[in-house]
Enzyme design. Structure first.
Site, PDB file in Angstrom:
ATOM      1  N   ASN A 431       0.835  -1.192   0.000  1.00 31.43           N
ATOM      2  CA  ASN A 431       0.000   0.000   0.000  1.00 31.43           C
ATOM      3  C   ASN A 431       0.874   1.248   0.000  1.00 31.43           C
ATOM      4  O   ASN A 431       1.596   1.512   0.975  1.00 31.43           O
ATOM      5  CB  ASN A 431      -0.899   0.026   1.244  1.00 31.43           C
ATOM      6  CG  ASN A 431      -1.647   1.343   1.378  1.00 31.43           C
ATOM      7  OD1 ASN A 431      -2.655   1.575   0.727  1.00 31.43           O
ATOM      8  ND2 ASN A 431      -1.135   2.248   2.217  1.00 31.43           N
ATOM      9  N   GLU A 432       0.889   1.959  -1.106  1.00 34.83           N
ATOM     10  CA  GLU A 432       1.469   3.302  -1.258  1.00 34.83           C
ATOM     11  C   GLU A 432       2.990   3.351  -1.122  1.00 34.83           C
ATOM     12  O   GLU A 432       3.563   4.426  -0.988  1.00 34.83           O
ATOM     13  CB  GLU A 432       0.824   4.298  -0.284  1.00 34.83           C
ATOM     14  CG  GLU A 432      -0.656   4.519  -0.572  1.00 34.83           C
ATOM     15  CD  GLU A 432      -1.297   5.605   0.288  1.00 34.83           C
ATOM     16  OE1 GLU A 432      -0.638   6.088   1.239  1.00 34.83           O
ATOM     17  OE2 GLU A 432      -2.457   5.955   0.023  1.00 34.83           O
ATOM     18  N   ASP A 433       3.673   2.207  -1.212  1.00 31.88           N
ATOM     19  CA  ASP A 433       5.127   2.249  -1.099  1.00 31.88           C
ATOM     20  C   ASP A 433       5.778   2.844  -2.347  1.00 31.88           C
ATOM     21  O   ASP A 433       6.765   3.581  -2.252  1.00 31.88           O
ATOM     22  CB  ASP A 433       5.674   0.841  -0.829  1.00 31.88           C
ATOM     23  CG  ASP A 433       5.275   0.337   0.552  1.00 31.88           C
ATOM     24  OD1 ASP A 433       4.589   1.074   1.279  1.00 31.88           O
ATOM     25  OD2 ASP A 433       5.647  -0.800   0.900  1.00 31.88           O
TER      26      ASP A 433
END
Length: 848
Positions: A431-433
């Protein structure tokens, strides 16, 4: 007896080491006050009266020392000989542990998401045996690991979290507290057997014609047996297939072809039949040694990325059994900071809430846990699609050989466990890395697939090699996505893959009336905050004097940076405020959240326009639930109390819905006179230009009569109306009216209904002048709510009214709330359990 299985329970605990609370460091074991098989230290300390309830007031700050201490758990179990093998099975230990059986070390762990099977036949003795688990402080271990390496960048929580394979939200998030807990959070079992089945997995490949399911049953065993039999029962209980195979290895594959299979569908599109796969192990004399069953749904699932007609980029839509699906759903975080306190009934209530809210998908977000089996079983049962993140979130994760090895085991174990669940249709690396890496201006070559761990973005080794390899190996028919968001040249590219659209609330803080300009091919995150139910606020604020919107304790329960300014901004831009008491502010925030999110779903579903025109294919709101009682983006609060946004999303996501758009919306939202030649300033004549459409999620066309009325808000007078027969195409949006000009010199609401041949209302929608704070309602407005028969509330009004809220003290739930109403309509709301004649409180926008 086939096997003997003992689930350990009746745990005791003690503080093993603490630098701040010496009184707890002794040899005194304290028995848990419950008999659950799973437990965590914070609830046990609360039960013992040693710490205050962390969810109340600011008590979470007072218990931070718990996460810095080491803790021990022990349990006693009885062993009876008589079997050839005995194992201890650890479904999940949180996180760094050393495990002793009768004071002999048998296991060390460092990953919360691993399971372990340990042979202990030579260590157990007849009668009582003692299991002791030493839990090291994950917080101190994480800091130690970070100190020996380097600090990595992140959003949310303490940076050391990136070095440990533990639920990341335990370290704090912008919707949850920092509560670094530990304990045997999944079951520990003693299993004695001659032969046992350790895993059944079913991999199915459905033909494109949907007329055959080529199925592989994977069986893993331990122990000694002569042959195994695999039996498949159809959903109606009849025998579909059966086959026996001789023992050759502790890994067996049995292949079947099921002709004309009964296919599993999401709940809006069909039924959820489940086949039962049963494996039995036998001796040479046909004595049964072991038996294990799994219920499995068969479906063909794809993520389709194809060129689009008239727009750049590619589609990103889910197709189940050849049916393209617009996905309306939510993001799912752990439903408790201490999820061992959740029951199967709690999970049932949450999944049922999603289904009743017309939600097609839940995204298991990457900063929590791989959910318990019951979560996926319920999604299978109720027809809810699951988007499954791997557990990485909002961080530039480090790469070490030990982490890579641990993550490989984690991925393979979790995919092996989840591949039986037909609800799981996509895996996502994180998630969102990738988005964080972009924000740090880290450059990488997407074509580079070797030496990833040596780059400035070392976690690509996990997302682009280790995790997809596990999915390809173990669940080859399930789509893998490198990250969320992920797509085109950047994670913000709206034309490829998925996006997280946070330019409402975060980012540029756009007006929510601009959602139509903020679309992507699939919007997997977006949201708006609101207060929870007043009773929920009172549950975490003990002092009556602090039960107001600006109190220190209320603010403490909102973990989002800058929430005061952002929440006030959207309220003041849109909603008229007459009071700042808790009830008024709660209503205002929930009303504004509902309007904001409904507008997003409405605009984006409009862009589901048929084959080759899947311009927007999904919207997953952030978020469905909370992990503690708080103010957040959740649409249902910690106690499963729906906010008004839940009902608004339910209406907009219904199988048949109507949509309206007026082209002066954005100009009016600014409060400035329009510059267009066809739009005029307030106080003089204006010309509204209106679009009207319908969205039909069913697989059959719908016919009806469209009724459109333009109604003066203050007087209730109809200033313009039209009717026409319409045909609504299957599984797409259909536009009926475009740029309809309607001259008027007043605030006018557009009210649209779709009627069937008998005159019954199939769908209704309304669109009001923006911003809503400028509206004036008739002082003679009267909204009546009566319970004329058990379980139903009848609502009528004499003038146009916005956001009618029904409330009954107690646990009564409604199937709709926060709706608009108009003179001449009778709206009937289901309220199970409400008796005829019951008093129903009514609230509505700008009621004095």
């Amino acid at each position: 007896m086939l096997t003997k299985l003992t689930v350990l329970s009746s745990w005791s605990w003690r503080c093993a080491k603490s630098s701040t609370h010496k009184e707890l460091v002794n040899d005194r074991w304290t028995a848990c006050s419950h008999s659950r098989a799973t437990t965590q230290i914070h609830p046990d300390l609360v039960d013992a009266g040693l710490i205050p309830e962390p969810f109340v007031d600011a008590n979470d700050l007072r218990v931070q020392w718990v996460g810095e201490a080491d803790w021990e758990y022990r349990a006693t179990f009885e062993y009876s000989p008589g079997f050839k093998f005995t194992d201890l099975v650890f479904e999940g230990l949180d996180t760094f542990t050393t495990v002793y059986l009768n004071d002999v070390k048998i296991l060390e762990t460092d990953n919360m998401f691993h399971s372990h099977r340990v042979p202990v036949k030579d260590l157990v003795t007849e009668g009582d045996n003692f299991l002791r688990i030493y839990f090291y402080s994950a917080l101190l271990k994480a800091r130690e690991l970070e100190g020996a390496n380097k600090r990595m960048s992140l959003w949310n929580g303490e940076s050391c979290r990136l070095y440990v394979r533990k639920a990341q939200y335990h370290f704090g998030w912008d919707w949850g507290p920092t509560l670094v807990t530990c304990g045997p959070y999944k079951e520990v079992k003693l299993e004695s057997y001659d032969a046992t089945i350790t895993e059944i997995s079913v991999i199915s490949d459905i033909s494109e014609a949907l007329d055959a399911a080529n199925t592989t049953v994977i069986v893993k065993t331990s122990g000694e047996y002569h042959h195994a039999c695999v039996q498949v029962l159809s959903p109606d209980g009849s025998l579909a297939k059966s086959e026996c195979v001789s023992y050759s290895d502790q890994f067996q594959e049995v292949k079947f072809t099921l002709e004309r299979p009964e296919l599993w569908y999401p709940h809006k599109y069909g039924a959820q039949p489940l086949y039962q796969f049963t494996v039995k192990l036998f001796t040479s004399s046909n004595h049964e040694l072991a038996k294990l069953s799994r219920s499995v749904g068969l479906r063909r699932a794809r993520v389709v990325e194809s060129p689009l007609i008239g727009q750049p980029g590619t589609s990103f839509y889910f197709e189940i059994n050849n049916v393209p699906i617009f996905v309306a759903g939510s993001n799912w975080i752990p439903a408790h900071s201490f999820h061992t306190l959740l029951t199967a009934e709690d999970y049932y209530s949450w999944i049922k809430l999603a289904v009743d809210g017309n939600q097609d998908m839940l995204r298991v977000w990457g900063g929590g846990i791989y959910e318990l089996d019951v979560f996926y079983q319920l999604c299978d049962k109720f027809g809810v699609l699951v988007w499954q993140d791997f557990m990485f979130a909002c961080g530039l994760y480090p790469h070490t050989p030990d982490l890579a090895k641990s993550i490989t085991i984690e991925a393979e174990q979790q995919v092996s466990r989840l591949r039986n669940h037909c609800s799981v249709v996509i895996y996502t690396g994180n998630n969102e890395d990738y988005q964080l890496a972009e924000s740090l201006d880290i450059k990488w070559d997407r074509r580079q697939k070797h030496g990833l761990s040596e780059t400035e973005f070392p976690a690509r080794e996990y997302y682009e090699r280790i995790l997809p390899m596990a999915v390809r190996k173990l669940s080859p028919n399930t789509f893998y996505h490198f990250g969320s968001p992920y797509g085109g040249d950047t994670t913000h590219d709206p034309t490829v893959g998925d996006i997280h659209q946070w330019n409402v609330w975060h980012g540029t803080q756009e007006k929510y009336q601009n959602w139509n300009q903020l679309a992507g091919r699939f919007v997997s995150e977006f949201g708006m905050q609101a207060f929870p139910n007043i009773e929920t606020v009172k549950s975490f604020v003990t002092e009556a004097s602090s039960q107001h919107p600006q109190s220190e304790i209320v603010d403490h329960h909102n973990k989002a940076d800058g929430f005061e300014r952002r929440l006030a901004l959207y309220i003041m831009e849109n909603i008229k405020i007459d009071s700042m008491d808790l009830a008024s502010w709660t209503y205002a925030t929930q009303f504004m959240q509902a309007e904001c999110l409904a507008y997003a779903y409405r605009c984006w579903r409009r862009e589901w326009k048929g084959k080759g025109k899947e311009y927007v294919a999904g919207a997953l709101v952030w978020q469905l639930n909370d992990c503690w009682p708080t103010i957040s983006w959740a649409t249902c609060d910690f106690y499963l109390r729906p906010k008004l946004a839940y009902y608004a999303i339910k209406r907009e996501s219904s199988p048949l819905s109507l949509g309206i758009y007026r082209d002066d919306r954005d100009k009016r939202a600014s409060g400035r006179p329009a510059k267009s030649d066809t739009l005029y300033a307030y106080g003089s004549q204006k010309l509204l230009s209106v679009d009207v459409w319908a969205v039909n999620s069913s697989l059959s066309p719908v016919q009806g009569r469209l009724m459109v009325e333009f109604i003066e808000v203050f007087s209730g007078k109809i200033v313009f109306e039209l009717q026409q027969d319409v045909d609504i195409l299957a599984n797409q949006s259909t536009q009926f009216l475009a740029d309809v000009p309607v001259p008027t010199d007043c605030h006018t609401v557009v009210y649209v209904r779709l009627l069937d041949t008998s005159g019954s209302v199939l769908a209704r929608a309304s669109d009001w002048p923006q911003p809503l704070k400028y509206l004036s309602f008739n002082p003679g407005l009267n909204v009546a709510a009566e319970v004329k028969e058990d379980g139903f509330v009848t609502v009528t009004t004499n003038y146009p009214v916005k956001c009618v809220v029904l409330d009954v003290p107690g646990a009564t739930t409604f199937d709709d709330n926060g709706f608009d109403a108009f003179e001449g309509d009778t709206i009937v709301v289901k309220a199970p359990g409400l008796a005829k004649g019951s008093l129903v409180r009514v609230e509505y926008y700008q009621r004095k």
